[in-house]
Structure formats: structure tokens, C-alpha cells
Design a protein around this motif. Structure first.
Motif, PDB file in Angstrom:
ATOM      1  N   UNK A   1       0.842  -1.194   0.000  1.00 40.64           N
ATOM      2  CA  UNK A   1       0.000   0.000   0.000  1.00 40.64           C
ATOM      3  C   UNK A   1       0.877   1.245   0.000  1.00 40.64           C
ATOM      4  N   UNK A   2       0.575   2.159  -0.932  1.00 40.63           N
ATOM      5  CA  UNK A   2       1.241   3.461  -0.968  1.00 40.63           C
ATOM      6  C   UNK A   2       0.177   4.551  -0.879  1.00 40.63           C
ATOM      7  N   UNK A   3       0.352   5.460   0.069  1.00 43.85           N
ATOM      8  CA  UNK A   3      -0.588   6.559   0.237  1.00 43.85           C
ATOM      9  C   UNK A   3      -0.132   7.751  -0.597  1.00 43.85           C
ATOM     10  N   UNK A   4      -0.839   7.995  -1.692  1.00 41.21           N
ATOM     11  CA  UNK A   4      -0.519   9.130  -2.545  1.00 41.21           C
ATOM     12  C   UNK A   4      -0.989  10.440  -1.917  1.00 41.21           C
TER      13      UNK A   4
ATOM     14  N   UNK B   1       2.125   7.542   7.288  1.00 40.67           N
ATOM     15  CA  UNK B   1       3.161   6.641   6.820  1.00 40.67           C
ATOM     16  C   UNK B   1       2.801   6.222   5.393  1.00 40.67           C
ATOM     17  N   UNK B   2       3.622   6.584   4.416  1.00 42.83           N
ATOM     18  CA  UNK B   2       3.225   6.429   3.020  1.00 42.83           C
ATOM     19  C   UNK B   2       3.287   5.000   2.520  1.00 42.83           C
ATOM     20  N   UNK B   3       4.079   4.140   3.124  1.00 48.62           N
ATOM     21  CA  UNK B   3       4.272   2.789   2.609  1.00 48.62           C
ATOM     22  C   UNK B   3       4.167   1.766   3.728  1.00 48.62           C
ATOM     23  N   UNK B   4       3.311   0.791   3.524  1.00 43.70           N
ATOM     24  CA  UNK B   4       3.189  -0.326   4.455  1.00 43.70           C
ATOM     25  C   UNK B   4       2.584  -1.493   3.686  1.00 43.70           C
ATOM     26  N   UNK B   5       2.289  -2.601   4.356  1.00 48.83           N
ATOM     27  CA  UNK B   5       1.720  -3.736   3.647  1.00 48.83           C
ATOM     28  C   UNK B   5       0.603  -4.365   4.464  1.00 48.83           C
ATOM     29  N   UNK B   6      -0.197  -5.147   3.783  1.00 46.60           N
ATOM     30  CA  UNK B   6      -1.381  -5.753   4.379  1.00 46.60           C
ATOM     31  C   UNK B   6      -1.391  -7.242   4.030  1.00 46.60           C
ATOM     32  N   UNK B   7      -1.668  -8.072   5.013  1.00 43.26           N
ATOM     33  CA  UNK B   7      -1.769  -9.514   4.807  1.00 43.26           C
ATOM     34  C   UNK B   7      -3.204  -9.957   5.055  1.00 43.26           C
ATOM     35  N   UNK B   8      -3.663 -10.892   4.251  1.00 40.29           N
ATOM     36  CA  UNK B   8      -5.003 -11.416   4.425  1.00 40.29           C
ATOM     37  C   UNK B   8      -5.070 -12.884   4.084  1.00 40.29           C
ATOM     38  N   UNK B   9      -6.027 -13.577   4.655  1.00 41.81           N
ATOM     39  CA  UNK B   9      -6.247 -14.994   4.365  1.00 41.81           C
ATOM     40  C   UNK B   9      -7.722 -15.294   4.564  1.00 41.81           C
TER      41      UNK B   9
ATOM     42  N   UNK C   1       3.903  -3.139   9.260  1.00 41.05           N
ATOM     43  CA  UNK C   1       4.962  -2.286   8.758  1.00 41.05           C
ATOM     44  C   UNK C   1       4.637  -0.813   8.811  1.00 41.05           C
ATOM     45  N   UNK C   2       3.547  -0.429   9.447  1.00 42.00           N
ATOM     46  CA  UNK C   2       3.199   0.980   9.592  1.00 42.00           C
ATOM     47  C   UNK C   2       3.921   1.552  10.803  1.00 42.00           C
ATOM     48  N   UNK C   3       4.341   2.814  10.717  1.00 46.11           N
ATOM     49  CA  UNK C   3       5.198   3.372  11.754  1.00 46.11           C
ATOM     50  C   UNK C   3       4.478   3.579  13.083  1.00 46.11           C
TER      51      UNK C   3
END
Length: 373
Positions: free
Chosen positions: A294-297, A327-335, A356-358
Motif C-alpha cells: 500500500x502506498x498513500x498518494x 506513513x506512506x508505505x506499508x503492507x497488508x496480509x489477508x487470508x 509495517x506501519x510506523x
């Protein structure tokens, strides 16, 4: 069978508008910060305002997920006893529970939970899928350092759709509108001196994406997709009530007037999904896993403006503080795990979380039920 998961990821969590603060920009005659508390020198005495947070200091980020990867897996599972998906109507209902923890600095952090639900219908044709749904979300958060609490009730409606111009390739989109009902309790000095706020708001959201689902083996599919998700939140201004005057002999109670606040976000998402189908008698079991970058524009810093009531001379005292950029960049996990019965009923359970978010931690557990006619 996968619409509950897709819609819950859209409605679920885990994705709140992030706010924290840089050095507060205090107005004339006020010292302090949003976290340590403002003290304002007025013509009629000192007004101890206490720690400050506004009704707009949290809100959900919504990301739609209409990839249809599990449905393609079901089609690919035909040699194991499955079959092609028939055109027709599907009804679905689902619910979720999420929790979050914001470890912000100059703006008070918070932790809380959220209950969500959605119900709707979709129709699938040869080369398209369209649907609509109604949703509800109930959030209850505690503000850090005994600062108070915040409750938000959200009632939304959405439309969504997907087209399949060529085999395994899809173009998806969704639009949503939601009404907000927000109540705040801000502890001025102690939990017995409380400034209460009540206001309304509205949210608009648009999401679009393209992707390709690649069959790599019997009943196994890997999906690749990219998404843009835009959301605007508008919170009406409001005036607190209920607090009593403290400190310095001031005759004025520290009930604040907050101005209207608008929040705009734009997220870009790159996604990889893997799903596999396993036939067990009359049930098709489909586990899947997902990774999002995920990138927050857009999620810019902004000023939250408040003011004390006019003093005896009619002068207004203003309090303003800045939020920081997200925080402009982080990631998301799902299942998720879906059980699709031959009679057309599917049951789904899933999980999604941000990592991974600050300063933000968010998770959601999802459950859904659907029936295809």
C-alpha cells in the motif's frame, strides 16, 4: 461464494484515516500542546483546556477487493468435481470484528474496536458481475492518557461491479457513500470534568482496479492486480458542552468549538493472491492468501481548528494544532477459507491486518454467508 470476503475487506477494518501531530501551532494567548493540555490567558482569567482531540481524528480507510479469484478456482476445479459458475443471483450477509492501536505522539493515541456488518445482492452474467449492499460499522475507541473516548456509528450504501473483457482478465470498481454519527467525551482535567461533543459527517469513496488471474496448476490460481482507492470524509463543526471552569479563577468553561474538517485520502495498492480448491464429497474447500503493498498518494498534514467561547470583552481565543503526514508505505496480509456446498450455499471466514506501519496497528476477523440461486 467469495462476495462476503471481498465486501468485508472493503468494509472491514483496518484501514483508518491516520492522524498524529507535529509541533502544535498554538494560537495567541495559549500555551501547551494537544497532548499535554492547553492553557489560555484570557482577559477574564486563565482557561485550562486540558488535552485536546477532535471528532475527526480517526476514520476508516476502505479498500474494495473484487478480484473474483476464488470463483475462478472453483471453475478450474471442474476436473475434481466442481463446475462452471452459472449466471444468476447471489445473496450475501457478513460481519466482522476489528481492533486497532494508534501509537501517535503529539496528538493523543487511541485504541479500540469495531463491529461491522453488510448485506446485499449481486448478479453475474456471462461477462460481468454487478451488485449493491448496505453496511454498518460501530467504532468505540479510548483516547490515550485518560483523554476520553470516541464513538462513531457509520451507515453506508455501495454499488460495485466487474467486467471480464477476455479470459481471466478483469476490471473492477465500486462507489460508496456513508453517513456518520460521532460522539466524543474529552476529559478536561479529570474523568469527572468532561466536555461532550456530538456531530455528524459523510463519506464518499471510489475504488477501481484491474487484474489478471493466472491458473498455474489443477485448481490453483495466482492473481495479480492493481487498485486505486479514494475517499473523502467531511465532519461538521460542533461545540462541546458539560465541562466546568478550572484554574485561575476563570469564569469560562473549557468547552471548545471545533470547525468543519475535511479529510482526503488516495491509496495505491499492488496485490498478489493465491487460491487453491480441494473437493471433499459435496463441498469445495477454497483456502486463499493475499499480500498487498500500500502506498498513500494523498493523506496530507492539515490543521485542526478550535476556539474557546468569547470572553467578557467579546474576544475569541483560538487553538490550532497540526497533524502529521501518514506513513506512506506499508503492507497488508489477508487470508480466507471458504466452504462452497453444491446446493449453492457458501460459508467464509477470513482475516486481514496492516503491518509495517510506523504508528498504526489494525486487524480484523471476518465471517460471511452467501447463497447462489
Amino acid at each position: 461464494m467469495t462476495l462476503p470476503v471481498r465486501l468485508l475487506i472493503f468494509l472491514g477494518p483496518l484501514l483508518f484515516v491516520p492522524l498524529s501531530a507535529t509541533a502544535p501551532a498554538t494560537a495567541q494567548s495559549c500555551t501547551g500542546s494537544a497532548t499535554t493540555g492547553f492553557n489560555c490567558l484570557r482577559d477574564d482569567g486563565n482557561a485550562a483546556v486540558g488535552t485536546v482531540f477532535s471528532a475527526s481524528e480517526s476514520g476508516a480507510r476502505r479498500n474494495v477487493s473484487l478480484t473474483l479469484i476464488e470463483e475462478l478456482v472453483e471453475e478450474e476445479a471442474a476436473p475434481s468435481g466442481g463446475g462452471d459458475l452459472a449466471d444468476g443471483l447471489e445473496l450475501f450477509a457478513s460481519g466482522g470484528y476489528g481492533w486497532h492501536d494508534y501509537d501517535t505522539k503529539n496528538v493523543l493515541g487511541q485504541d479500540g474496536d469495531r463491529f461491522s456488518g453488510v448485506a446485499g445482492a449481486s448478479y453475474r452474467g456471462d461477462f460481468f458481475l454487478v451488485g449493491l449492499a448496505l453496511d454498518i460499522g460501530l467504532t468505540d475507541a479510548d483516547i490515550a492518557s485518560g483523554g476520553g473516548s470516541r464513538e462513531e456509528d457509520e451507515y453506508g450504501a455501495q454499488v460495485f461491479g466487474t467486467v471480464f473483457p477476455i479470459d481471466n482478465f478483469f476490471i473492477s470498481g465500486g462507489a460508496r457513500i456513508a453517513m456518520l454519527d460521532i460522539d466524543t467525551r474529552r476529559n478536561v482535567t479529570t474523568s469527572s470534568n468532561v466536555a461532550r461533543g456530538a456531530t455528524d459527517g459523510i463519506k464518499y469513496g471510489l475504488t477501481g482496479g484491474v487484474g489478471y488471474n493466472l491458473p498455474i496448476a489443477d485448481a490453483t490460481v495466482v492473481g495479480f492486480s492493481g487498485w486505486l482507492a479514494w475517499e473523502r470524509t467531511e465532519v461538521d463543526g460542533y461545540t462541546e458542552s458539560g465541562a466546568t471552569a478550572v484554574g485561575g479563577g476563570s469564569a469560562d468553561a473549557p468547552n471548545l468549538r471545533f470547525e468543519d474538517d475535511n479529510i482526503n485520502t488516495l491509496d495505491g495498492i499492488l496485490r498478489v493472491e493465491v487460491a487453491h480448491a480441494l473437493r471433499l464429497d459435496s463441498v469445495l474447500i477454497v483456502p486463499s492468501a493475499r499480500f498487498d503493498y500500500v502506498h498513500e498518494f494523498q493523506s496530507d498534514t492539515r490543521t485542526i481548528d478550535a476556539s474557546l467561547p468569547p470572553d467578557v470583552a467579546g474576544d475569541q481565543t483560538f487553538i490550532s494544532y497540526r497533524t502529521n503526514e501518514a506513513d506512506e508505505n506499508y503492507f497488508r496480509l489477508g487470508a480466507s477459507l471458504t466452504a462452497a456446498f453444491d446446493q449453492g450455499t457458501s460459508i467464509t471466514a477470513g482475516y486481514s491486518g496492516d503491518f509495517g506501519h510506523s504508528w498504526r496497528e489494525e486487524h480484523v476477523v471476518l465471517f460471511g454467508l452467501s447463497h447462489r440461486f
